[in-house]
Design a protein around this motif. Structure first.
Motif, PDB file in Angstrom:
ATOM      1  N   GLU A  94       0.880  -1.189   0.000  1.00  0.00           N
ATOM      2  CA  GLU A  94       0.000   0.000   0.000  1.00  0.00           C
ATOM      3  C   GLU A  94       0.911   1.231   0.000  1.00  0.00           C
ATOM      4  OE1 GLU A  94      -3.251   0.477   0.197  1.00  0.00           O
ATOM      5  OE2 GLU A  94      -4.055  -1.513   0.619  1.00  0.00           O
ATOM      6  N   HIS A  95       0.671   2.195  -0.860  1.00  0.00           N
ATOM      7  CA  HIS A  95       1.461   3.425  -0.819  1.00  0.00           C
ATOM      8  C   HIS A  95       0.722   4.476  -0.009  1.00  0.00           C
ATOM      9  CE1 HIS A  95       4.576   1.973  -3.300  1.00  0.00           C
ATOM     10  NE2 HIS A  95       3.784   1.751  -4.327  1.00  0.00           N
ATOM     11  N   ARG A  96       1.496   5.464   0.438  1.00  0.00           N
ATOM     12  CA  ARG A  96       0.857   6.498   1.269  1.00  0.00           C
ATOM     13  C   ARG A  96      -0.277   7.189   0.533  1.00  0.00           C
ATOM     14  NH1 ARG A  96       5.679   9.206   3.772  1.00  0.00           N
ATOM     15  NH2 ARG A  96       6.202   7.642   5.259  1.00  0.00           N
ATOM     16  N   ALA A  97      -0.088   7.376  -0.752  1.00  0.00           N
ATOM     17  CA  ALA A  97      -1.115   8.066  -1.537  1.00  0.00           C
ATOM     18  C   ALA A  97      -2.374   7.213  -1.678  1.00  0.00           C
ATOM     19  CB  ALA A  97      -0.563   8.392  -2.910  1.00  0.00           C
ATOM     20  N   GLY A  98      -2.350   6.003  -1.120  1.00  0.00           N
ATOM     21  CA  GLY A  98      -3.525   5.142  -1.181  1.00  0.00           C
ATOM     22  C   GLY A  98      -3.540   4.250  -2.400  1.00  0.00           C
ATOM     23  N   LYS A  99      -2.528   4.425  -3.284  1.00  0.00           N
ATOM     24  CA  LYS A  99      -2.505   3.582  -4.492  1.00  0.00           C
ATOM     25  C   LYS A  99      -1.740   2.304  -4.192  1.00  0.00           C
ATOM     26  CE  LYS A  99      -2.867   7.047  -8.055  1.00  0.00           C
ATOM     27  NZ  LYS A  99      -2.111   7.990  -8.833  1.00  0.00           N
ATOM     28  N   LYS A 100      -2.178   1.237  -4.813  1.00  0.00           N
ATOM     29  CA  LYS A 100      -1.490  -0.034  -4.605  1.00  0.00           C
ATOM     30  C   LYS A 100      -0.510  -0.275  -5.738  1.00  0.00           C
ATOM     31  CE  LYS A 100      -4.531  -2.994  -1.954  1.00  0.00           C
ATOM     32  NZ  LYS A 100      -5.365  -4.180  -1.966  1.00  0.00           N
ATOM     33  N   GLU A 101       0.595  -0.955  -5.415  1.00  0.00           N
ATOM     34  CA  GLU A 101       1.499  -1.439  -6.463  1.00  0.00           C
ATOM     35  C   GLU A 101       0.762  -2.485  -7.281  1.00  0.00           C
ATOM     36  OE1 GLU A 101       4.670  -3.646  -4.834  1.00  0.00           O
ATOM     37  OE2 GLU A 101       5.965  -1.904  -4.592  1.00  0.00           O
ATOM     38  N   ALA A 102       1.181  -2.675  -8.530  1.00  0.00           N
ATOM     39  CA  ALA A 102       0.626  -3.788  -9.292  1.00  0.00           C
ATOM     40  C   ALA A 102       1.093  -5.081  -8.628  1.00  0.00           C
ATOM     41  CB  ALA A 102       1.142  -3.726 -10.723  1.00  0.00           C
ATOM     42  N   PRO A 103       0.224  -6.096  -8.557  1.00  0.00           N
ATOM     43  CA  PRO A 103       0.660  -7.330  -7.908  1.00  0.00           C
ATOM     44  C   PRO A 103       1.859  -7.944  -8.637  1.00  0.00           C
ATOM     45  CG  PRO A 103      -1.551  -7.562  -8.864  1.00  0.00           C
ATOM     46  CD  PRO A 103      -1.125  -6.160  -9.107  1.00  0.00           C
ATOM     47  N   SER A 104       2.817  -8.416  -7.861  1.00  0.00           N
ATOM     48  CA  SER A 104       3.986  -9.035  -8.487  1.00  0.00           C
ATOM     49  C   SER A 104       3.598 -10.424  -8.976  1.00  0.00           C
ATOM     50  CB  SER A 104       5.123  -9.127  -7.474  1.00  0.00           C
ATOM     51  OG  SER A 104       4.675  -9.845  -6.360  1.00  0.00           O
ATOM     52  N   PRO A 105       4.255 -10.905 -10.038  1.00  0.00           N
ATOM     53  CA  PRO A 105       3.895 -12.253 -10.499  1.00  0.00           C
ATOM     54  C   PRO A 105       4.264 -13.293  -9.449  1.00  0.00           C
ATOM     55  CG  PRO A 105       5.788 -11.371 -11.718  1.00  0.00           C
ATOM     56  CD  PRO A 105       5.338 -10.291 -10.797  1.00  0.00           C
ATOM     57  N   ALA A 106       3.528 -14.398  -9.443  1.00  0.00           N
ATOM     58  CA  ALA A 106       3.838 -15.457  -8.477  1.00  0.00           C
ATOM     59  C   ALA A 106       5.234 -16.001  -8.768  1.00  0.00           C
ATOM     60  CB  ALA A 106       2.800 -16.565  -8.602  1.00  0.00           C
ATOM     61  N   HIS A 107       5.993 -16.282  -7.713  1.00  0.00           N
ATOM     62  CA  HIS A 107       7.299 -16.905  -7.935  1.00  0.00           C
ATOM     63  C   HIS A 107       7.295 -18.343  -7.427  1.00  0.00           C
ATOM     64  CE1 HIS A 107       8.012 -15.289  -3.819  1.00  0.00           C
ATOM     65  NE2 HIS A 107       8.770 -16.366  -3.689  1.00  0.00           N
ATOM     66  N   TYR A 108       8.241 -19.098  -7.945  1.00  0.00           N
ATOM     67  CA  TYR A 108       8.273 -20.532  -7.634  1.00  0.00           C
ATOM     68  C   TYR A 108       9.169 -20.785  -6.442  1.00  0.00           C
ATOM     69  CZ  TYR A 108       8.505 -25.566  -8.348  1.00  0.00           C
ATOM     70  OH  TYR A 108       8.415 -26.921  -8.181  1.00  0.00           O
ATOM     71  N   GLN A 109       8.673 -21.540  -5.495  1.00  0.00           N
ATOM     72  CA  GLN A 109       9.446 -21.870  -4.300  1.00  0.00           C
ATOM     73  C   GLN A 109       9.629 -23.388  -4.285  1.00  0.00           C
ATOM     74  OE1 GLN A 109      10.074 -19.438  -1.582  1.00  0.00           O
ATOM     75  NE2 GLN A 109      11.451 -21.067  -0.850  1.00  0.00           N
ATOM     76  N   GLU A 110      10.855 -23.800  -4.581  1.00  0.00           N
ATOM     77  CA  GLU A 110      11.123 -25.238  -4.594  1.00  0.00           C
ATOM     78  C   GLU A 110      11.237 -25.738  -3.148  1.00  0.00           C
ATOM     79  OE1 GLU A 110      14.622 -26.007  -6.841  1.00  0.00           O
ATOM     80  OE2 GLU A 110      14.102 -28.121  -7.137  1.00  0.00           O
ATOM     81  N   THR A 111      10.868 -26.965  -2.911  1.00  0.00           N
ATOM     82  CA  THR A 111      10.993 -27.464  -1.535  1.00  0.00           C
ATOM     83  C   THR A 111      11.106 -28.992  -1.507  1.00  0.00           C
ATOM     84  OG1 THR A 111      10.066 -27.277   0.687  1.00  0.00           O
ATOM     85  CG2 THR A 111       8.477 -27.686  -1.061  1.00  0.00           C
ATOM     86  N   ASP A 112      11.733 -29.495  -0.446  1.00  0.00           N
ATOM     87  CA  ASP A 112      11.795 -30.955  -0.264  1.00  0.00           C
ATOM     88  C   ASP A 112      10.598 -31.427   0.547  1.00  0.00           C
ATOM     89  OD1 ASP A 112      14.397 -31.008  -1.406  1.00  0.00           O
ATOM     90  OD2 ASP A 112      15.231 -30.350   0.522  1.00  0.00           O
ATOM     91  N   GLN A 113      10.083 -30.520   1.385  1.00  0.00           N
ATOM     92  CA  GLN A 113       9.110 -30.922   2.393  1.00  0.00           C
ATOM     93  C   GLN A 113       8.173 -29.759   2.695  1.00  0.00           C
ATOM     94  OE1 GLN A 113       8.959 -33.969   4.146  1.00  0.00           O
ATOM     95  NE2 GLN A 113       7.072 -33.063   4.935  1.00  0.00           N
ATOM     96  N   VAL A 114       6.911 -30.032   2.882  1.00  0.00           N
ATOM     97  CA  VAL A 114       5.947 -28.974   3.248  1.00  0.00           C
ATOM     98  C   VAL A 114       5.321 -29.330   4.594  1.00  0.00           C
ATOM     99  CG1 VAL A 114       3.766 -27.850   2.620  1.00  0.00           C
ATOM    100  CG2 VAL A 114       5.414 -28.435   0.833  1.00  0.00           C
ATOM    101  N   VAL A 115       5.172 -28.326   5.473  1.00  0.00           N
ATOM    102  CA  VAL A 115       4.393 -28.535   6.707  1.00  0.00           C
ATOM    103  C   VAL A 115       3.240 -27.532   6.666  1.00  0.00           C
ATOM    104  CG1 VAL A 115       4.419 -28.820   9.198  1.00  0.00           C
ATOM    105  CG2 VAL A 115       6.557 -29.067   7.926  1.00  0.00           C
ATOM    106  N   LEU A 116       2.024 -28.053   6.666  1.00  0.00           N
ATOM    107  CA  LEU A 116       0.842 -27.196   6.591  1.00  0.00           C
ATOM    108  C   LEU A 116       0.408 -26.808   8.002  1.00  0.00           C
ATOM    109  CD1 LEU A 116      -1.284 -25.952   4.699  1.00  0.00           C
ATOM    110  CD2 LEU A 116      -2.601 -28.064   4.900  1.00  0.00           C
ATOM    111  N   CYS A 117       0.537 -25.492   8.283  1.00  0.00           N
ATOM    112  CA  CYS A 117       0.202 -24.962   9.626  1.00  0.00           C
ATOM    113  C   CYS A 117      -0.693 -23.738   9.447  1.00  0.00           C
ATOM    114  CB  CYS A 117       1.465 -24.533  10.369  1.00  0.00           C
ATOM    115  SG  CYS A 117       2.721 -25.785  10.539  1.00  0.00           S
ATOM    116  N   ALA A 118      -1.634 -23.808   8.530  1.00  0.00           N
ATOM    117  CA  ALA A 118      -2.375 -22.606   8.142  1.00  0.00           C
ATOM    118  C   ALA A 118      -3.705 -22.458   8.877  1.00  0.00           C
ATOM    119  CB  ALA A 118      -2.587 -22.589   6.633  1.00  0.00           C
TER     120      ALA A 118
END
Ligand SMILES: Cc1cc2nc3c(=O)[nH]c(=O)nc-3n(C[C@H](O)[C@H](O)[C@H](O)COP(=O)(O)OP(=O)(O)OC[C@H]3O[C@@H](n4cnc5c(N)ncnc54)[C@H](O)[C@@H]3O)c2cc1C
Length: 435
Positions: free
Chosen positions: A245-269
C-alpha cells in the motif's frame, strides 16, 4: 532438508523453531504482515495442559441446544445455517455419539499437552522480551450446586487420567484469587495448579525473531497460490507477494507469483488449511469456530485475577497477562463472519464485573474476534498427509497455544524419522476420510 512451512501462527512458528534447531533450512510464508496475526492474536492466553478436552463431548449436543437461545449461553449459531455449518454440525454430532472415541481423544490430548508443557520449558528461553508468561495455575469456578456437581465429575475424570488437580472450597477459591470480590456466587472451584498463561501473540512474535536470527526465512504478505504436485510429491509452490500500500492510497501492481522449490511442506495454516489442502486431494474438515476477547489495562492490581479463572456459569475465561487482563468467551458457528456484536462484548464485561469489579475498565478494552480451527472431534490433524512429503500440524481448535510446543516437536520427530513422543493415532489426518 529444505522445508516450507505454510502459516506463521503459533503453530507454524513453533514448528519452524523445532525444525531449524534440528538443522533444517526453513522458509515460512504467510499472507499477513507478521507472525501471529490471525487466531493466535488475542486468544484466552491459557496454557491449559491439564484442561484440554475434545470438542465432540457426548453431552455437547444437548448442552448446546439448551444454551442456544439464551443471551448467556456460550454456544451460538448464526442463521441462516450455511451448508458448511450443517455439515460440520452433522460430523460433530456423529463423533459425539462414541464415548470410546471421546475417552481416547481426551487421553491423547492430555498426553500431548503434558509433552507440550515439557517442551515449553525449553522454549521459554529463546524469546526475548516478556510475553507475560507464568505458571500459576488455572481455576474453574462453580456458581451453583449444579456447576459443583459438574466440576466434581470433571475432577473424577482427571483422577482417573492422573492429571494433577485440587478441589477448592468457596473460601479456598477466594484465598487463591483474593481479587475475586464481585457478587457472582462461588460454590467451589477446580484448580489445575501446574497450568500456565501467557500472551500467545507476543510469544510467537518473539520466537519468530529468534527463528530469523538462526536463519529461518519469513516471507510475509506472501500467500501460496498453487502447488507443483508431481509423482505424488509436492515439488514446490507458486507463491505471490501482496502489493504494497502506498501512502497516496494507491497499490502497487501485484507481483507475479514466484516458484518456491521445496523438499518438504508442513501445513500450519489454521482455518485456511482446508482450502489450501483441497488442490492436494485432501478434504480437511476444519471449521472456523468463532470466539471473542476483550483486553484491557488493569487499574487496580489488587482487584484483578492473579492467574486465569474460568467462570462456569458464563463460560468466560479471565486471564491476567502482566498489567493487562483478557476476558474471552463464546463458541459460535458463523463461518468467517468477522463482525463483533456489542451484545457479545456486553456479556464478557458482565462476567468480568461479576467476579473482579474495579479491576479494569473494560469499556476501554480492545475487542477482538478469532476463529478456532476446529476438527469435528477436536484433536488436531497431526502427521503425514497423503503426499509423501507433506506433514500436517493444523486444526488445533480450542487448544493450539497450549499444544503448540509439543506438536512442533512431534513434527520434527516425524521428519527425522524418530519415534514420536506421543501416540498419534487419535490425531491421524486421514481419520475423517470415510466419516
Ligand atoms: C476466542 C479464542 C480463545 C482461545 N483461547 C485459547 C487458549 O486459552 N489456549 C489455547 O491453547 N488456545 C486457545 N485458542 C485456540 C488457539 O488460539 C488456536 O488453536 C491457535 O492460535 C491456532 O494457531 P495456528 O497457528 O494453527 O493458526 P493461526 O494463528 O490462525 O495461524 C495460521 C496462519 O496461516 C496463515 N495463512 C492463511 N492462508 C495462508 C496461505 N494461503 N498461505 C500461507 N499462510 C496462510 C494465516 O495468515 C495465519 O497467520 C483460542 C482461540 C479463540 C478463537
Amino acid at each position: 532438508m529444505n522445508v516450507l512451512i505454510v502459516g506463521a501462527g503459533v503453530v507454524g512458528v513453533t514448528t519452524a523453531w523445532s525444525l531449524v534447531q534440528r538443522g533444517h533450512r526453513v522458509t515460512v510464508v504467510d499472507p499477513l504482515e507478521g507472525a501471529a496475526l490471525e487466531t493466535s492474536r488475542a486468544n484466552a492466553g491459557q496454557r491449559s495442559y491439564g484442561y484440554v478436552y475434545p470438542w465432540a463431548a457426548p453431552d455437547m449436543v444437548g448442552k448446546a441446544l439448551k444454551g442456544l437461545f439464551s443471551k448467556y449461553g456460550p454456544f451460538k449459531i448464526t442463521t441462516p445455517w450455511s451448508p458448511r455449518t450443517l455439515q460440520f454440525l452433522a460430523m460433530t454430532a456423529r463423533c459425539s455419539l462414541s464415548h470410546h472415541r471421546y475417552n481416547q481423544s481426551h487421553a491423547a490430548l492430555l498426553e500431548l499437552a503434558e509433552y507440550s508443557r515439557h517442551c515449553f520449558q525449553a522454549l521459554e528461553e529463546p524469546p526475548e522480551g516478556s510475553f507475560d508468561g507464568q505458571h500459576e495455575g488455572l481455576m474453574e469456578v462453580a456458581n451453583d450446586q449444579a456447576a459443583c456437581t459438574a466440576l466434581r465429575q470433571k475432577a473424577q475424570v482427571l483422577d482417573r487420567l492422573g492429571v494433577d488437580h485440587e478441589w477448592l472450597s468457596p473460601e479456598a477459591v477466594r484465598q487463591q484469587e483474593p481479587g475475586m470480590q464481585g457478587p457472582g456466587p462461588v460454590t467451589g472451584g477446580l484448580r489445575m495448579p501446574g497450568d500456565g498463561t501467557g500472551d500467545c501473540h507476543r510469544f510467537t512474535q518473539a520466537l519468530a525473531r529468534a527463528c530469523e536470527s538462526r536463519g529461518v526465512e519469513f516471507q510475509y504478505r506472501t500467500a501460496i497460490k498453487d502447488w507443483d504436485l508431481r509423482d505424488g510429491r509436492i515439488r514446490g509452490a507458486w507463491v505471490q507477494r501482496a502489493p504494497e500500500e502506498h501512502r497516496a492510497g494507491k497499490k502497487e501492481a501485484p507481483s507475479p507469483a514466484h516458484y518456491q522449490e521445496t523438499d518438504q511442506v508442513v501445513l500450519c495454516a489454521g482455518c485456511a488449511s482446508r482450502d489450501l489442502a483441497r488442490p492436494l486431494g485432501l478434504s480437511l474438515p476444519i471449521y472456523p469456530v468463532k470466539g471473542y476477547s476483550l483486553t484491557g489495562t488493569i487499574d487496580d492490581p489488587a482487584k484483578a485475577p492473579l492467574s486465569t479463572v474460568v467462570d462456569h456459569g458464563y463460560k468466560v475465561a479471565m486471564t491476567r497477562l502482566g498489567n493487562r487482563v483478557r476476558v474471552t468467551g463464546f463458541v459460535e458457528l458463523a463461518d468467517f463472519n468477522r463482525g463483533i456484536p456489542a451484545r457479545r462484548l456486553q456479556v464478557l464485561r458482565e462476567a468480568f464485573t461479576s467476579r473482579f469489579p474495579g479491576a479494569a475498565d473494560l469499556g476501554q478494552a480492545e475487542p477482538w474476534t478469532g476463529f478456532r480451527p476446529m476438527t469435528p472431534d477436536g484433536p488436531a490433524l497431526l502427521g503425514w498427509g497423503r503426499q509423501g512429503n507433506l506433514l500436517l500440524n493444523t486444526g488445533h481448535g480450542t487448544f493450539g497455544w497450549t499444544l503448540s510446543a509439543g506438536s512442533a516437536e512431534v513434527i520434527g520427530q516425524l521428519l527425522d524419522e524418530e519415534t514420536p513422543a506421543v501416540d498419534l493415532a487419535p490425531f491421524r489426518p486421514e481419520r475423517f476420510d470415510r466419516a
